[in-house]
Design an enzyme around this catalytic site. Structure first.
Site, PDB file in Angstrom:
ATOM      1  N   HIS A 125       0.809  -1.219   0.000  1.00  0.00           N
ATOM      2  CA  HIS A 125       0.000   0.000   0.000  1.00  0.00           C
ATOM      3  C   HIS A 125       0.840   1.265   0.000  1.00  0.00           C
ATOM      4  O   HIS A 125       0.320   2.354   0.208  1.00  0.00           O
ATOM      5  CB  HIS A 125      -0.953  -0.001   1.203  1.00  0.00           C
ATOM      6  CG  HIS A 125      -1.989  -1.083   1.126  1.00  0.00           C
ATOM      7  ND1 HIS A 125      -2.854  -1.357   2.166  1.00  0.00           N
ATOM      8  CD2 HIS A 125      -2.301  -1.955   0.144  1.00  0.00           C
ATOM      9  CE1 HIS A 125      -3.662  -2.362   1.815  1.00  0.00           C
ATOM     10  NE2 HIS A 125      -3.331  -2.738   0.599  1.00  0.00           N
ATOM     11  N   ALA A 237       1.072  -9.816  18.271  1.00  0.00           N
ATOM     12  CA  ALA A 237       2.220 -10.052  17.402  1.00  0.00           C
ATOM     13  C   ALA A 237       3.522 -10.011  18.181  1.00  0.00           C
ATOM     14  O   ALA A 237       4.415 -10.849  17.989  1.00  0.00           O
ATOM     15  CB  ALA A 237       2.230  -9.011  16.278  1.00  0.00           C
TER      16      ALA A 237
END
Length: 248
Positions: A125, A237
């Site tokens: 992106h 994470a």
């Protein structure tokens, strides 16, 4: 299920497969940066709670009011600039150094993977830290915070825009092609902190699984990818990814 209660055999299998893999694809989303303090788009503290994306993250919005759009992106840059990579970013950079054929495909635009040392990477992106001319297409990194003027201008005099993908725009062809090529040959795909809702990125683990790869998902909550993944680890994470990588 919290990572501490995940059956150890599942964690061990995932570690072993990751340790032995020669071809690894990693796909990351906003969740990998949440513990660095980067606000997410879709979470309760998401950037888009305060701004309608269709009002700001489009070429039409930029043409209509470039200053408004740039004020939003300048705020995002200033919010992210003081932040650093967390343990997940660093663990993925370490994993890259140990795998012969490795690619990190990120949907994030915050630049924290690069700050952690990741190099074999595609930013699907784009990035907040590169500006692109709307006339001559010149593109260059720019980490100045704050920018000296809003909206910023190119040396040619035309407006600069953030070099990232807006709604209605195609993802960079070369980056997408590289990611899908890696998916087709991957032995292990590690999907970290993504909602698995945004295509074409969400199709990468599907392609890899169809080609025989082991798909490992790391996310605090179930996602649309969960039924496809052979291993789903529930946790953040920063907690789970280092635990997977440390035994490599």
């Amino acid at each position: 299920m919290d990572v501490s209660s995940t059956p150890i055999t599942t964690i061990e299998e995932a570690r072993a497969r990751l340790r032995d893999a020669q071809h690894v694809l990693v796909l990351t989303g906003a969740g990998v940066s949440a513990e660095s303090g980067v606000p997410t788009f879709r979470g309760p503290d998401g950037l888009w709670r305060r701004h309608r994306p269709e009002d700001l993250a489009t070429a039409e919005a930029f043409a209509r009011d470039p200053l408004l759009v740039w004020e939003w992106y300048a705020w995002r840059r200033e919010t992210i600039a003081p932040l650093g990579p967390n343990a997940a970013h660093h663990a993925l950079a370490l994993l890259e150094s140990r795998v012969p054929e490795y690619l990190l495909a990120t949907q994030n635009v915050d630049g924290l993977h690069a700050s952690a040392g990741s190099r074999r990477m595609v930013e699907l992106h784009g990035t907040l830290w590169r500006l692109k001319c709307t006339a001559c297409a010149h593109s260059a990194g720019d980490r100045r915070v704050p920018l000296p003027e809003l909206p910023p201008r190119c040396a040619c005099g035309a407006l600069l825009r953030p070099d990232l993908v807006w709604f209605g725009e195609a993802l960079p062809e070369e980056a997408v092609a590289k990611a899908f090529e890696a998916a087709r040959v991957a032995e292990v795909v590690l999907v970290v902190g993504t909602s698995s809702l945004v295509y074409p990125a969400a199709a990468l683990p599907q392609v890899a699984r169809a080609a025989g790869a082991l798909v490992i998902e790391v996310n605090p909550e179930p996602t649309p990818l969960t039924p496809l993944a052979q291993v789903s680890l529930r946790g953040t994470a920063a907690a789970v990814v280092p635990a997977l990588v440390e035994s490599r």
